[in-house]
Write a protein that holds these residues in place. Structure first.
Motif, PDB file in Angstrom:
ATOM      1  N   SER A   1    -105.285  41.749  56.428  1.00  0.00           N
ATOM      2  CA  SER A   1    -105.974  42.446  55.341  1.00  0.00           C
ATOM      3  C   SER A   1    -105.687  43.942  55.426  1.00  0.00           C
ATOM      4  CB  SER A   1    -107.478  42.189  55.403  1.00  0.00           C
ATOM      5  OG  SER A   1    -107.996  42.691  56.601  1.00  0.00           O
ATOM      6  N   PRO A   2    -105.798  44.651  54.315  1.00  0.00           N
ATOM      7  CA  PRO A   2    -105.605  46.102  54.351  1.00  0.00           C
ATOM      8  C   PRO A   2    -106.550  46.767  55.358  1.00  0.00           C
ATOM      9  CG  PRO A   2    -105.553  45.318  52.099  1.00  0.00           C
ATOM     10  CD  PRO A   2    -105.993  44.153  52.956  1.00  0.00           C
ATOM     11  N   ALA A   3    -106.077  47.840  55.959  1.00  0.00           N
ATOM     12  CA  ALA A   3    -106.820  48.516  57.033  1.00  0.00           C
ATOM     13  C   ALA A   3    -108.178  49.041  56.587  1.00  0.00           C
ATOM     14  CB  ALA A   3    -105.974  49.662  57.594  1.00  0.00           C
ATOM     15  N   ASN A   4    -108.319  49.367  55.305  1.00  0.00           N
ATOM     16  CA  ASN A   4    -109.591  49.919  54.829  1.00  0.00           C
ATOM     17  C   ASN A   4    -110.544  48.841  54.290  1.00  0.00           C
ATOM     18  OD1 ASN A   4    -107.856  49.540  52.625  1.00  0.00           O
ATOM     19  ND2 ASN A   4    -108.948  51.055  51.399  1.00  0.00           N
ATOM     20  N   TRP A   5    -110.270  47.570  54.551  1.00  0.00           N
ATOM     21  CA  TRP A   5    -111.182  46.490  54.212  1.00  0.00           C
ATOM     22  C   TRP A   5    -111.928  46.080  55.472  1.00  0.00           C
ATOM     23  CZ3 TRP A   5    -108.551  42.202  50.773  1.00  0.00           C
ATOM     24  CH2 TRP A   5    -108.009  42.797  49.623  1.00  0.00           C
ATOM     25  N   SER A   6    -113.229  45.906  55.351  1.00  0.00           N
ATOM     26  CA  SER A   6    -113.988  45.383  56.483  1.00  0.00           C
ATOM     27  C   SER A   6    -114.608  44.048  56.084  1.00  0.00           C
ATOM     28  CB  SER A   6    -115.063  46.376  56.926  1.00  0.00           C
ATOM     29  OG  SER A   6    -115.927  46.685  55.856  1.00  0.00           O
ATOM     30  N   LEU A   7    -114.635  43.137  57.037  1.00  0.00           N
ATOM     31  CA  LEU A   7    -115.194  41.810  56.792  1.00  0.00           C
ATOM     32  C   LEU A   7    -116.708  41.938  56.697  1.00  0.00           C
ATOM     33  CD1 LEU A   7    -114.649  38.781  56.500  1.00  0.00           C
ATOM     34  CD2 LEU A   7    -114.792  38.601  58.985  1.00  0.00           C
ATOM     35  N   HIS A   8    -117.249  41.559  55.548  1.00  0.00           N
ATOM     36  CA  HIS A   8    -118.684  41.690  55.297  1.00  0.00           C
ATOM     37  C   HIS A   8    -119.412  40.386  55.633  1.00  0.00           C
ATOM     38  CE1 HIS A   8    -122.307  43.222  53.492  1.00  0.00           C
ATOM     39  NE2 HIS A   8    -122.312  42.294  52.571  1.00  0.00           N
ATOM     40  N   ARG A   9    -118.859  39.265  55.179  1.00  0.00           N
ATOM     41  CA  ARG A   9    -119.450  37.945  55.437  1.00  0.00           C
ATOM     42  C   ARG A   9    -118.324  36.929  55.582  1.00  0.00           C
ATOM     43  NH1 ARG A   9    -124.959  37.407  53.248  1.00  0.00           N
ATOM     44  NH2 ARG A   9    -125.839  39.456  53.657  1.00  0.00           N
ATOM     45  N   GLU A  10    -118.578  35.885  56.353  1.00  0.00           N
ATOM     46  CA  GLU A  10    -117.620  34.791  56.466  1.00  0.00           C
ATOM     47  C   GLU A  10    -118.347  33.492  56.733  1.00  0.00           C
ATOM     48  OE1 GLU A  10    -115.495  34.088  60.404  1.00  0.00           O
ATOM     49  OE2 GLU A  10    -115.998  36.229  60.554  1.00  0.00           O
ATOM     50  N   LYS A  11    -117.744  32.408  56.293  1.00  0.00           N
ATOM     51  CA  LYS A  11    -118.316  31.089  56.502  1.00  0.00           C
ATOM     52  C   LYS A  11    -117.184  30.066  56.417  1.00  0.00           C
ATOM     53  CE  LYS A  11    -122.765  29.105  55.689  1.00  0.00           C
ATOM     54  NZ  LYS A  11    -123.973  29.058  54.927  1.00  0.00           N
ATOM     55  N   ARG A  12    -117.449  28.904  56.954  1.00  0.00           N
ATOM     56  CA  ARG A  12    -116.462  27.827  56.909  1.00  0.00           C
ATOM     57  C   ARG A  12    -117.096  26.591  56.303  1.00  0.00           C
ATOM     58  NH1 ARG A  12    -113.174  25.362  62.065  1.00  0.00           N
ATOM     59  NH2 ARG A  12    -111.781  24.067  60.831  1.00  0.00           N
ATOM     60  N   ALA A  13    -116.337  25.927  55.435  1.00  0.00           N
ATOM     61  CA  ALA A  13    -116.755  24.651  54.853  1.00  0.00           C
ATOM     62  C   ALA A  13    -115.581  23.696  55.006  1.00  0.00           C
ATOM     63  CB  ALA A  13    -117.119  24.812  53.381  1.00  0.00           C
ATOM     64  N   GLY A  14    -115.699  22.750  55.935  1.00  0.00           N
ATOM     65  CA  GLY A  14    -114.580  21.850  56.209  1.00  0.00           C
ATOM     66  C   GLY A  14    -113.402  22.648  56.748  1.00  0.00           C
ATOM     67  N   GLN A  15    -112.269  22.562  56.061  1.00  0.00           N
ATOM     68  CA  GLN A  15    -111.075  23.288  56.497  1.00  0.00           C
ATOM     69  C   GLN A  15    -110.895  24.610  55.758  1.00  0.00           C
ATOM     70  OE1 GLN A  15    -107.668  20.704  56.414  1.00  0.00           O
ATOM     71  NE2 GLN A  15    -108.721  19.094  57.530  1.00  0.00           N
ATOM     72  N   VAL A  16    -111.899  25.009  54.977  1.00  0.00           N
ATOM     73  CA  VAL A  16    -111.798  26.226  54.171  1.00  0.00           C
ATOM     74  C   VAL A  16    -112.626  27.351  54.781  1.00  0.00           C
ATOM     75  CG1 VAL A  16    -112.289  27.224  51.904  1.00  0.00           C
ATOM     76  CG2 VAL A  16    -111.439  24.884  52.066  1.00  0.00           C
ATOM     77  N   TRP A  17    -111.984  28.501  54.962  1.00  0.00           N
ATOM     78  CA  TRP A  17    -112.685  29.718  55.362  1.00  0.00           C
ATOM     79  C   TRP A  17    -112.902  30.537  54.111  1.00  0.00           C
ATOM     80  CZ3 TRP A  17    -114.499  30.821  60.149  1.00  0.00           C
ATOM     81  CH2 TRP A  17    -114.038  30.020  61.200  1.00  0.00           C
ATOM     82  N   TYR A  18    -114.127  30.943  53.858  1.00  0.00           N
ATOM     83  CA  TYR A  18    -114.376  31.816  52.725  1.00  0.00           C
ATOM     84  C   TYR A  18    -115.089  33.061  53.216  1.00  0.00           C
ATOM     85  CZ  TYR A  18    -118.872  29.197  52.351  1.00  0.00           C
ATOM     86  OH  TYR A  18    -120.080  28.585  52.577  1.00  0.00           O
TER      87      TYR A  18
END
Length: 191
Positions: A167-184
């Protein structure tokens, strides 16, 4: 069971003006509509950010994210897909809803993102077909070509962990979750 091209499937708008409306769409290779529970989580994350926002959905597919954002008060959405059938179906749904706050283009997402928009967007939905290495180039194009407002939020859906995404350097991960084989994930742009 794999979907058959041309077979009809349905999506449901979860909340907002068009809550519970259902729309059909034809199955296409690589088309994976964002499931209801994932969309519900995403739009809970986005609470307070959708109303009045300008949204871009370069891999629109079924149009689930575009329709959900518009139903929840997005000011404008630009959706894009390479399939003529997908584009015509989404245009038909918008016409049925009487919605004139969206533009749907038949175009390759990376070609679209290679040029600068007339104005930046507040929300970006990136849900490209899996295993085609489209996510990282789409993220870079959004950032490098003026597609994002200073504090834009970017949603990504992929088969890989967020830590594996360049991801671009100025993006920070705010939230993450996994559903099956999908990361959102939801990313915050820091200008």
């Amino acid at each position: 069971m794999k979907p058959v091209a041309g077979q009809q499937s349905q999506l449901r708008i979860i909340a907002g003006t068009w809550r519970s409306r259902r729309f059909g769409f034809s199955e296409q290779p690589g088309l994976r509509p964002t499931p209801d529970r994932v969309r519900e989580t995403l739009f809970n994350w986005l609470s307070g950010h959708v109303e009045g926002a300008r949204c871009v959905d370069p891999f629109a597919g079924s149009g689930a994210l575009t329709l959900e954002a518009l139903s929840r008060g997005a000011a404008w959405t630009l959706a894009c897909d390479t399939s003529r059938e997908v584009v015509n179906t989404l245009r038909g749904h918008l016409q049925t809803l009487g919605c004139d706050r969206a533009e749907v283009r038949q175009q390759d997402a990376l070609t679209l993102l290679a040029t600068a928009p007339a104005a930046p967007f507040d929300l970006a939905f990136l849900d490209p077909p899996f295993r085609q290495d489209l996510l990282a180039p789409a993220c870079a194009a959004l950032e490098n070509n003026g597609w994002l407002s200073a504090d834009a939020l970017i949603y990504t859906e992929s088969e890989c962990r967020p830590s594996e995404l360049a991801s671009p350097a100025n993006w920070s991960l705010h939230r993450e979750k996994r559903a099956g084989q999908v990361w959102y994930c939801l990313w915050q742009r820091n200008a």
